[in-house]
Design an enzyme around this catalytic site. Structure first.
Site, PDB file in Angstrom:
ATOM      1  N   ASP A 263      -2.487  -7.154 -14.113  1.00 50.04           N
ATOM      2  CA  ASP A 263      -2.869  -8.588 -13.799  1.00 50.04           C
ATOM      3  C   ASP A 263      -3.732  -9.077 -14.875  1.00 50.04           C
ATOM      4  O   ASP A 263      -3.751 -10.301 -15.016  1.00 50.04           O
ATOM      5  CB  ASP A 263      -3.837  -8.424 -12.228  1.00 50.04           C
ATOM      6  CG  ASP A 263      -4.714  -7.270 -12.371  1.00 50.04           C
ATOM      7  OD1 ASP A 263      -5.013  -6.684 -13.517  1.00 50.04           O
ATOM      8  OD2 ASP A 263      -5.644  -7.171 -11.508  1.00 50.04           O
ATOM      9  N   HIS A 264      -4.424  -8.326 -15.509  1.00 47.31           N
ATOM     10  CA  HIS A 264      -5.372  -8.808 -16.465  1.00 47.31           C
ATOM     11  C   HIS A 264      -4.800  -9.562 -17.735  1.00 47.31           C
ATOM     12  O   HIS A 264      -5.360 -10.344 -18.567  1.00 47.31           O
ATOM     13  CB  HIS A 264      -6.366  -8.103 -17.052  1.00 47.31           C
ATOM     14  CG  HIS A 264      -7.585  -7.742 -15.896  1.00 47.31           C
ATOM     15  ND1 HIS A 264      -7.421  -7.030 -14.584  1.00 47.31           N
ATOM     16  CD2 HIS A 264      -9.050  -8.043 -16.050  1.00 47.31           C
ATOM     17  CE1 HIS A 264      -8.367  -7.174 -13.895  1.00 47.31           C
ATOM     18  NE2 HIS A 264      -9.427  -7.604 -14.749  1.00 47.31           N
TER      19      HIS A 264
ATOM     20  N   ASP B 181     -12.443  -1.183 -12.167  1.00 48.67           N
ATOM     21  CA  ASP B 181     -12.911  -2.449 -12.323  1.00 48.67           C
ATOM     22  C   ASP B 181     -14.408  -2.806 -11.333  1.00 48.67           C
ATOM     23  O   ASP B 181     -14.240  -2.220 -10.249  1.00 48.67           O
ATOM     24  CB  ASP B 181     -11.796  -3.626 -11.792  1.00 48.67           C
ATOM     25  CG  ASP B 181     -11.976  -4.969 -12.213  1.00 48.67           C
ATOM     26  OD1 ASP B 181     -11.266  -5.446 -13.228  1.00 48.67           O
ATOM     27  OD2 ASP B 181     -12.750  -5.590 -11.472  1.00 48.67           O
TER      28      ASP B 181
ATOM     29  N   SER C 157     -18.884  -6.122 -16.114  1.00 49.12           N
ATOM     30  CA  SER C 157     -17.643  -5.401 -15.973  1.00 49.12           C
ATOM     31  C   SER C 157     -17.850  -3.897 -16.224  1.00 49.12           C
ATOM     32  O   SER C 157     -18.778  -3.272 -16.681  1.00 49.12           O
ATOM     33  CB  SER C 157     -16.763  -5.781 -17.207  1.00 49.12           C
ATOM     34  OG  SER C 157     -15.856  -4.921 -17.440  1.00 49.12           O
TER      35      SER C 157
ATOM     36  N   ARG D 193     -15.842  -2.131 -18.012  1.00 50.54           N
ATOM     37  CA  ARG D 193     -15.205  -1.688 -19.324  1.00 50.54           C
ATOM     38  C   ARG D 193     -15.728  -0.570 -20.028  1.00 50.54           C
ATOM     39  O   ARG D 193     -16.952  -0.921 -20.433  1.00 50.54           O
ATOM     40  CB  ARG D 193     -14.580  -3.017 -19.973  1.00 50.54           C
ATOM     41  CG  ARG D 193     -15.876  -3.620 -20.535  1.00 50.54           C
ATOM     42  CD  ARG D 193     -15.323  -5.273 -21.191  1.00 50.54           C
ATOM     43  NE  ARG D 193     -15.287  -6.046 -19.796  1.00 50.54           N
ATOM     44  CZ  ARG D 193     -15.261  -7.398 -20.060  1.00 50.54           C
ATOM     45  NH1 ARG D 193     -15.695  -7.961 -21.192  1.00 50.54           N
ATOM     46  NH2 ARG D 193     -14.830  -8.203 -19.098  1.00 50.54           N
TER      47      ARG D 193
ATOM     48  N   ARG E 291     -17.646 -14.644 -11.695  1.00 49.50           N
ATOM     49  CA  ARG E 291     -18.606 -14.561 -13.017  1.00 49.50           C
ATOM     50  C   ARG E 291     -18.767 -15.939 -13.768  1.00 49.50           C
ATOM     51  O   ARG E 291     -17.738 -16.536 -13.709  1.00 49.50           O
ATOM     52  CB  ARG E 291     -18.104 -13.565 -13.674  1.00 49.50           C
ATOM     53  CG  ARG E 291     -18.120 -12.267 -13.319  1.00 49.50           C
ATOM     54  CD  ARG E 291     -18.538 -10.999 -14.232  1.00 49.50           C
ATOM     55  NE  ARG E 291     -18.808  -9.939 -13.410  1.00 49.50           N
ATOM     56  CZ  ARG E 291     -18.344  -8.912 -13.585  1.00 49.50           C
ATOM     57  NH1 ARG E 291     -17.152  -8.544 -14.083  1.00 49.50           N
ATOM     58  NH2 ARG E 291     -18.694  -8.007 -12.587  1.00 49.50           N
TER      59      ARG E 291
HETATM   60  C1  MIC Z   1     -13.986  -8.632 -15.247  1.00 55.58           C
HETATM   61  O1  MIC Z   1     -14.135  -9.374 -14.082  1.00 55.58           O
HETATM   62  O2  MIC Z   1     -15.046  -8.609 -16.174  1.00 55.58           O
HETATM   63  C2  MIC Z   1     -13.076  -7.620 -15.389  1.00 55.58           C
HETATM   64  C3  MIC Z   1     -12.314  -8.253 -16.608  1.00 55.58           C
HETATM   65  O3  MIC Z   1     -11.961  -7.516 -14.033  1.00 55.58           O
HETATM   66  C4  MIC Z   1     -13.646  -6.442 -15.574  1.00 55.58           C
HETATM   67  C5  MIC Z   1     -12.770  -5.155 -15.989  1.00 55.58           C
HETATM   68  C6  MIC Z   1     -12.430  -5.395 -17.361  1.00 55.58           C
HETATM   69  O4  MIC Z   1     -13.025  -5.605 -18.261  1.00 55.58           O
HETATM   70  O5  MIC Z   1     -11.321  -4.819 -17.654  1.00 55.58           O
HETATM   71  C7  MIC Z   1     -14.448  -5.809 -14.444  1.00 55.58           C
HETATM   72  O6  MIC Z   1     -15.025  -6.395 -13.694  1.00 55.58           O
HETATM   73  O7  MIC Z   1     -14.597  -4.526 -14.400  1.00 55.58           O
HETATM   74 FE1  SF4 Z   2      -9.815 -10.345 -12.468  1.00 55.10          FE
HETATM   75 FE2  SF4 Z   2     -11.910  -9.344 -12.830  1.00 55.10          FE
HETATM   76 FE3  SF4 Z   2     -11.662 -12.189 -12.527  1.00 55.10          FE
HETATM   77 FE4  SF4 Z   2     -11.393 -10.520 -10.354  1.00 55.10          FE
HETATM   78  S1  SF4 Z   2     -13.095 -10.934 -11.631  1.00 55.10           S
HETATM   79  S2  SF4 Z   2      -9.765 -12.120 -11.107  1.00 55.10           S
HETATM   80  S3  SF4 Z   2     -10.559  -8.799 -11.406  1.00 55.10           S
HETATM   81  S4  SF4 Z   2     -11.026 -10.802 -14.000  1.00 55.10           S
END
Ligand code: MIC
Ligand code: SF4
Length: 754
Positions: A99-100, A164, A642, A644, A452
């Site tokens: 998805d990302h 995630d 995140s 990550r 976010r």
């Molecule tokens: C995000 O919303 O920051 C992400 C991208 O979904 C991350 C995961 C990632 O960095 O791959 C998260 O929330 O954990």
């Molecule tokens: Fe994707 Fe993270 Fe955004 Fe949710 S918050 S849509 S998991 S990047």
């Protein structure tokens, strides 16, 4: 092992619920008091419920989740680590979700086709590694991980971990759902427990009903204002009360999803009629029946609701009847207010009133109900010949939702006012937005229904101010084109907007067909995992070196982060998502977003070797190549955001020995420990101020590192003077072993091979 490969989990749910009831009664007896719902679900997953110590905020508990889920940007590193452990297959049901990595540019079909080409080697890797190790694979376009998990796998009383941070979304369906780093997922996939400190419990009592413009999103935006981005650290947030029972399952999921923004370990709601209806609407009749038969027990014991202050560490009350729709932002999700005052506040701060884009969707807010309510506002507007005054982009959460809202005419309603529909993916929520309408550096305001809003998050532009609200509120602002608008009282085309309305679930159910799932073969042992040795996107991991012992002396200070230092500051997403499977390449983004006390430009610092101002990832690399150890200094809540683990692996890979901060966010702190790093905090937070650019730091007595014992540091000034610092850590005995071994993964390797 056939059961692990079973992706139709009714049998698994039946087993989990039987254990749930059994353990709840054992623990009620053992503790001699009623239990909250979160306690029951947590305890049901304890490896040793009969003897586990359960002191909140103190004891480390070992849990066995029912499932693991990973998304494509974190699964790469997680599975590269899993491969190092060298097992025939995963020991717990696991899925991967693509998805990302899909970039939003022209619309769903084109963008998906482009993603299949650009990301081919990554998708090939993920699909082959999944087939080999017995993991279910969700293809690109199938949907955002948290939406798919809610539709397919979540069930009340269950437990899932996901790589995630928004994994807690499944708490909307009564699950303990925890966001973790990839190394934590590896533990569970190899059959080890997931370990976490027994959380504190925050109770949120909801009264009233959502009404008018107020929706579930406003509940969590309000909670974030109350608790702030740190307020949920180390805590599980449990919702209850009549207002909880008035919310749809997907509305509850929105609330739990954004619990990540206050740092909560997870959030959850008890099961109710909405849960049963949602399970049915998503085609899980058998599980719906299992849950329906246990409705009275898949919630807190009745005494808890009568006297919550006795059972929770903190209780918050929110009355939905009087809650005003909220807008939060810019830059942080806890800067909130009601829609009524945003215009005035924006003028006071000089935030541009004009909106340059409005975005609806993301894992937070892309349910049927969300889109239905947003579409109702659009329908009213198009009947009056109105169109949006700012581009409106819509990302459905899953293919199933997309097909359903298309079937029911809701997409048409949105398109009629000028909306563009993007792929069922993260897209602009994670900087996967090919934005051409605004020059980088231009200050502009956008509004989203996401979760976010850190600077650069959506479009890579630090000057973009992102505000967050519910989808229906976002559509109202898209029609108005300005922040100086109150959807409740102001008029468009001479009329006041109607209150949004929309069914929680379509009367015809969600679209039946589920597309994009590839089940693993019964035996994957012959499948070859595809990694091209010349790849710039995938790199087989080399294990980190064990701790060499002794004191660490003469560490230089790479940088001192001032203020917010989220994982987006440490390891940015957007264009860098490309390198999530290649540690060396992604390390070139290390700390690029950090505001360093010792440099004017973000992402820069002073290189002690070259005596020059340089980008931080380059300085770190120089130190590593010169064998010069270094530390990073952080402010409050270092590593917020995140899951990550790149944000922990990159500094480790480039030679960091410790991160010394005023405080840490939970997932990131664990990620650091897992990678063999030392996350340390100043016993006296004021000591943060004393660290200067040219200081050298000694970490003393690491051979005696022990739980709850402080660490001594000696800071040497260039003028030859020095002073002592006391630092703290939260390592348990087991975690200290990771540090000594060089990483948690090294421990797993030792265990499985010797
Ligand atoms: C995000 O919303 O920051 C992400 C991208 O979904 C991350 C995961 C990632 O960095 O791959 C998260 O929330 O954990
Ligand atoms: Fe994707 Fe993270 Fe955004 Fe949710 S918050 S849509 S998991 S990047």
């Amino acid at each position: 092992m056939a059961e692990v490969r079973d992706t139709t989990p009714a049998a698994l749910v039946a087993k989990a619920l039987a254990r749930y009831e059994e353990v709840a009664s054992v623990l009620r007896e053992r503790l001699g008091r009623p239990l909250t719902f979160a306690e029951k679900v947590l305890y049901a997953h304890l490896r040793h419920p009969e003897r586990a110590e359960l002191e909140r905020g103190v004891s480390w508990i070992e849990l066995d989740p029912d499932r693991v889920a990973m998304q494509d940007a974190t699964a790469q590193m997680a599975l590269l680590q899993f491969m190092v452990a060298d097992l025939p297959e995963v020991r717990v049901p696991t899925t991967v979700h693509c998805d990302h990595l899909i970039q939003a540019e022209r619309g769903a079909d084109d963008d998906l086709a482009a993603a299949r080409v650009t990301n081919r080697e990554v998708y090939d890797f993920l699909s082959s590694v999944s087939a080999r190790y017995g993991i279910g694979f969700w293809e690109p376009g199938a949907g955002i991980i948290h939406q798919v998990v809610l539709e397919q796998y979540a069930f009340p009383g269950g437990m899932i971990i996901g790589t995630d941070s928004h994994t807690p979304n499944a708490g909307g369906l009564g699950m303990v759902a925890i966001g973790v780093g990839g190394a934590d997922a590896v533990d569970v996939m190899v059959g080890d427990p997931f370990t976490v400190r027994m959380p504190r419990l925050i109770g949120v009592r909801l009264t009233g009903r959502p009404n008018g413009w107020t929706s579930a999103k406003d509940v969590i935006l309000r909670v974030a204002e109350i608790l702030t981005v740190k307020g949920g650290t180390g805590a599980v947030v449990e919702y209850f009360g009549p207002g909880a029972r008035a919310l749809s399952t997907t509305g509850k999921a929105t609330i739990c999803n954004m619990g990540a923004e206050i740092g909560a370990t997870c959030s959850l709601f008890p099961a109710d009629d909405h849960a049963v209806a949602y399970l049915r609407a998503t085609g899980r009749d058998e599980i719906a029946a299992l849950v329906e038969a246990r409705l009275g027990s898949l919630e807190a014991d009745p005494e808890v609701e009568e006297d919550p202050a006795r059972y929770f560490d903190q209780v918050i009350e929110i009355d939905l009847d009087t809650l005003e729709p909220q807008i939060v932002g810019p830059a942080t999700p806890d800067l909130g207010r009601g829609v009524g005052s945003i215009g005035r506040e924006a003028r006071e701060h000089g935030w541009p009133l004009e909106l340059s884009s409005a975005l609806v969707g993301s894992c937070t807010n892309s349910s049927y109900e969300d889109i239905a309510r947003a579409a109702s506002v659009a329908r009213w507007a198009s009947a009056r010949g109105l169109r949006v005054r700012t581009p409106l982009l819509v990302t459905p959460g899953s293919e199933r939702i997309r097909a359903t809202i298309e079937r029911d005419g809701l997409l048409r309603d949105l398109e009629a006012i000028g909306a563009t529909v993007l792929a069922n993916a993260c897209g602009p929520c994670i900087g996967q937005w090919h934005r051409t309408d605004i020059e980088p550096g231009t200050t502009n305001s956008i509004i989203t229904s996401y979760n976010r809003n850190f600077p650069r998050r959506n479009d890579g532009n630090a000057a973009t101010l992102a505000f967050i609200a519910s989808p229906e509120v976002v559509v109202a602002y898209a029609l108005a084109g300005t922040l100086d608008f109150n959807p409740l009282t102001d008029e468009l085309a001479g009329e006041r907007l109607p209150e949004p309305e929309g069914l929680e679930l379509p009367s015809a159910g969600l679209a039946r067909e589920v597309r994009g799932f590839v089940a693993p073969p019964a035996d994957g042992s012959a499948i070859e995992v595809r990694i091209d040795p010349a790849s710039e996107r995938l790199q087989v991991l080399t294990p980190f070196e064990p701790f060499e012992g002794g004191d660490l002396v003469g560490l230089v200070v790479l940088a001192k982060a001032v203020g917010k230092c989220t994982t987006d500051h440490i390891s940015a997403a957007g264009p860098w998502l490309r390198y999530r499977g290649h540690l060396d390449n992604i390390s070139r983004n290390l700390f690029l977003g950090v505001q360093n006390a010792f440099a004017a430009e973000p992402g820069h610092g002073w290189c002690q070797i070259h005596q020059a101002d340089e980008p931080l990832p380059e300085i770190a690399r120089h130190y590593r190549d010169a064998g010069q150890g270094w530390v990073m200094i952080g402010d409050e809540n270092y590593g917020e955001g995140s899951s990550r683990e790149h944000a922990a692996m990159e500094p480790r890979y480039l030679g960091a020995r410790a991160i010394i901060a005023r405080s840490f966010a939970r997932i990131h702190e664990t990620n650091l420990k897992k990678q063999g790093m030392l996350p340390l905090t100043f016993t006296d937070p004021a000591d943060y101020e004393r660290i200067e650019r040219d200081d050298r730091v000694d970490l003393v007595g690491l051979d005696e590192l022990a739980p709850d014992q402080p660490i001594r540091a000696v800071v040497h000034r260039p003028d030859g003077t020095s002073f002592d610092l006391e630092l703290r850590h939260t390592f348990s005995e087991d975690q200290i072993a990771w540090f000594r071994a060089g990483s948690a993964l090294n421990m797993i390797r030792q265990r499985h091979h010797h």
